[in-house]
Design a protein around this motif. Structure first.
Motif, PDB file in Angstrom:
ATOM      1  N   UNK A  78      63.456  22.968  -4.643  1.00 60.12           N
ATOM      2  CA  UNK A  78      64.813  23.229  -5.111  1.00 60.12           C
ATOM      3  C   UNK A  78      65.782  23.034  -3.956  1.00 60.12           C
ATOM      4  N   UNK A  79      67.032  22.867  -4.302  1.00 64.97           N
ATOM      5  CA  UNK A  79      68.042  22.508  -3.298  1.00 64.97           C
ATOM      6  C   UNK A  79      68.180  23.531  -2.169  1.00 64.97           C
ATOM      7  N   UNK A  80      68.212  24.846  -2.445  1.00 66.87           N
ATOM      8  CA  UNK A  80      68.351  25.782  -1.326  1.00 66.87           C
ATOM      9  C   UNK A  80      67.228  25.661  -0.296  1.00 66.87           C
ATOM     10  N   UNK A  81      65.996  25.465  -0.755  1.00 66.70           N
ATOM     11  CA  UNK A  81      64.873  25.334   0.185  1.00 66.70           C
ATOM     12  C   UNK A  81      64.974  24.047   0.984  1.00 66.70           C
ATOM     13  N   UNK A  82      65.360  22.955   0.345  1.00 69.05           N
ATOM     14  CA  UNK A  82      65.475  21.668   1.041  1.00 69.05           C
ATOM     15  C   UNK A  82      66.596  21.706   2.080  1.00 69.05           C
ATOM     16  N   UNK A  83      67.739  22.233   1.679  1.00 66.70           N
ATOM     17  CA  UNK A  83      68.874  22.312   2.609  1.00 66.70           C
ATOM     18  C   UNK A  83      68.549  23.215   3.788  1.00 66.70           C
ATOM     19  N   UNK A  84      67.919  24.346   3.500  1.00 62.21           N
ATOM     20  CA  UNK A  84      67.566  25.276   4.566  1.00 62.21           C
ATOM     21  C   UNK A  84      66.577  24.649   5.535  1.00 62.21           C
ATOM     22  N   UNK A  85      65.561  23.967   5.030  1.00 64.25           N
ATOM     23  CA  UNK A  85      64.559  23.359   5.912  1.00 64.25           C
ATOM     24  C   UNK A  85      65.209  22.371   6.878  1.00 64.25           C
ATOM     25  N   UNK A  86      66.091  21.547   6.361  1.00 62.18           N
ATOM     26  CA  UNK A  86      66.759  20.575   7.237  1.00 62.18           C
ATOM     27  C   UNK A  86      67.643  21.289   8.264  1.00 62.18           C
ATOM     28  N   UNK A 297      56.160  34.605  -4.129  1.00 62.67           N
ATOM     29  CA  UNK A 297      57.602  34.432  -3.972  1.00 62.67           C
ATOM     30  C   UNK A 297      57.973  33.448  -2.865  1.00 62.67           C
ATOM     31  N   UNK A 298      57.049  32.546  -2.538  1.00 62.97           N
ATOM     32  CA  UNK A 298      57.340  31.534  -1.526  1.00 62.97           C
ATOM     33  C   UNK A 298      58.647  30.818  -1.837  1.00 62.97           C
ATOM     34  N   UNK A 299      59.538  30.768  -0.843  1.00 57.31           N
ATOM     35  CA  UNK A 299      60.804  30.030  -0.946  1.00 57.31           C
ATOM     36  C   UNK A 299      61.648  30.480  -2.131  1.00 57.31           C
ATOM     37  N   UNK A 300      61.747  31.782  -2.329  1.00 55.58           N
ATOM     38  CA  UNK A 300      62.605  32.275  -3.410  1.00 55.58           C
ATOM     39  C   UNK A 300      63.994  31.644  -3.278  1.00 55.58           C
ATOM     40  N   UNK A 301      64.498  31.013  -4.331  1.00 53.81           N
ATOM     41  CA  UNK A 301      65.765  30.276  -4.215  1.00 53.81           C
ATOM     42  C   UNK A 301      66.959  31.137  -3.810  1.00 53.81           C
ATOM     43  N   UNK A 302      66.988  32.375  -4.278  1.00 59.76           N
ATOM     44  CA  UNK A 302      68.126  33.238  -3.941  1.00 59.76           C
ATOM     45  C   UNK A 302      68.092  33.603  -2.459  1.00 59.76           C
ATOM     46  N   UNK A 303      66.897  33.905  -1.959  1.00 57.23           N
ATOM     47  CA  UNK A 303      66.764  34.199  -0.531  1.00 57.23           C
ATOM     48  C   UNK A 303      67.086  32.962   0.306  1.00 57.23           C
ATOM     49  N   UNK A 304      66.633  31.787  -0.156  1.00 59.23           N
ATOM     50  CA  UNK A 304      66.953  30.557   0.570  1.00 59.23           C
ATOM     51  C   UNK A 304      68.458  30.292   0.576  1.00 59.23           C
ATOM     52  N   UNK A 305      69.119  30.581  -0.540  1.00 68.36           N
ATOM     53  CA  UNK A 305      70.575  30.404  -0.599  1.00 68.36           C
ATOM     54  C   UNK A 305      71.274  31.328   0.392  1.00 68.36           C
ATOM     55  N   UNK A 306      70.767  32.548   0.530  1.00 69.66           N
ATOM     56  CA  UNK A 306      71.329  33.471   1.521  1.00 69.66           C
ATOM     57  C   UNK A 306      71.155  32.909   2.927  1.00 69.66           C
TER      58      UNK A 306
END
Length: 431
Positions: A78-86, A297-306
């Motif tokens: 999902x987008x939050x995980x991808x953006x965060x990783x980069x 809960x690996x890479x929960x999108x809400x946590x990644x968005x935070x």
């Protein structure tokens, strides 16, 4: 009111009064159910960086809930995980190119240990030993307890723990001894990785060592072909004065673990970053070489968005400037205790300030610790000593006035505790 069914962490309920409930949090402060406003001088166990409920991070969480809850990460991205990783790869020391998500500091390190062992296993190399530093703490899972200091914390679980090779802490003047120990243990050819907290050992007593030692250990590891795992769970996100502590040694670890400040402290999330070589050792058409690790809960999108919002805070706001100011304020306030015989080991690294109270019985289980914690709470401070080790690790929004008040409280509480200890000693002597 009936007794709470909640079992709290690191709490002996047979000795502690019922827990007060926190009803709100903002900036550097918590408010409890009685309306007491408490300065959170340890960032709620080292997680809060910019302050409680930073507006940008809270807004990102609210927005994410309109699109996401939990998404199975073994099947989708999902987008939050991808953006965060980069974003993490851009911020981290050079050479780290892949990101594996988990839920906490403990799991981030557990992932790192499995990555290191899997790397050599998949390459067909017999390397199965982990090297750690004495007094280290890496978490409370089985693997991280095995690599942490042994003692009262894990004595009951000893049958589950595996053996590791331990290096002496590099005390001032004995740094070469630690490096020589590492060199010698590496000669076995069995070492998979060195796991270390860079520059500061947190739960082990806020012990500080030099960047040159960290750089020296990295050089030894490279000579002997073993990996370096940097446990930056506590030391990352500006705590030592730079984004990651490794920067001060000019090194790039093979694996880096981060959590706590990853979301600004708002939600639980962790990431383990690794080099391309480690990822490639698991990249195969052979399913047996899969990296077999996950949590629900690996890479929960809400946590990644935070966490993505946290990265933006670092880009948009003068965070390093705030950290620099905090460092100066802490340093200036520590000076008042320079010649105070009640204290030893006055030290600072970035926004971490620590000093040891001289008491008859030190160590983590020292009676002085809970006594001081209660006295601090009565005075409006959340300060949780590690036994007789007093430390501050405040949010970056803390003011000079906040910190001066905290040091005033340390002065006062230390006086009460040392006087109490003196009276007890005299009473025992008379008896």
């Amino acid at each position: 009111m009936s007794r709470s069914p909640v079992w709290h962490p690191f709490t002996q309920h047979g000795l502690e009064p019922p827990m007060k409930r926190v009803v709100s949090a903002e900036g550097a402060f918590l408010v409890d159910e009685d309306g007491n406003r408490l300065f959170d001088a340890i960032s709620s166990w080292w997680v809060i960086t910019h302050g409680h409920r930073h507006p940008a991070i809270m807004a990102a969480i609210r927005a994410a809930t309109e699109a996401f809850d939990q998404v199975i990460f073994a099947e989708f991205s999902h987008e939050p995980a991808e953006t965060l990783a980069r974003g993490l790869i851009e911020l981290a020391p050079a050479g780290l190119s892949h990101v594996f998500y988990s839920d906490s500091g403990s799991t981030a390190v557990e992932v790192a240990l499995k990555m290191a062992l899997g790397y050599f296993h998949n390459r067909g190399e017999k390397r199965d030993r982990i090297v750690v530093m004495e007094h280290g703490y890496h978490g409370d899972t089985i693997g991280t307890m095995s690599t942490g200091e042994r003692g009262v914390f894990n004595a009951a679980y000893e049958p589950l723990l595996f053996g590791v090779d331990r290096l002496a802490f590099p005390e001032a003047g004995s740094e070469q001894h630690t490096l020589d120990m590492f060199e010698n243990v590496c000669r076995s050819g069995r070492i998979a990785a060195l796991l270390v907290e860079p520059l500061v050992l947190g739960a082990g007593g806020m012990r500080i060592y030099g960047a040159d030692v960290l750089a020296g250990m990295k050089q030894i590891a490279e000579r002997h072909g073993c990996l370096v795992i940097a446990d930056e769970v506590m030391t990352g996100w500006g705590r030592t004065g730079t984004m990651f502590a490794c920067e001060q040694a000019g090194i790039s670890p093979d694996i880096l673990c981060t959590s706590k400040g990853l979301t600004g402290g708002s939600l639980p999330l962790a990431a383990t970053l690794c080099s391309a070589e480690i990822f490639d050792a698991h990249f195969s058409t052979d399913r047996r070489k899969t990296f077999f690790h996950s949590s629900s809960y690996t890479a929960n999108p809400i946590a990644c968005a935070a966490a993505v919002a946290n990265l933006q805070v670092w880009r948009d706001e003068p965070v390093l400037q705030r950290i620099g100011q905090l460092q100066r304020v802490l340093r200036d306030n520590l000076r008042r205790f320079a010649d105070d015989r009640r204290f030893t080991g006055i030290r600072q690294m970035g926004t971490i300030a620590a000093l040891d109270l001289v008491v008859p019985a030190g160590g983590y289980l020292a009676e002085a610790g809970p006594h001081m914690r209660r006295l601090f709470r009565e005075r409006g401070f959340v300060i949780r000593p590690l036994g007789n080790v007093l430390y501050l690790m405040p949010p970056y929004c803390s003011t000079g006035e906040d910190l001066a008040s905290a040091f005033d409280a340390i002065d006062e509480v230390a006086g009460i505790v040392t006087e109490t200890a003196s009276l007890k000693s005299r009473a025992l002597g008379i008896a």
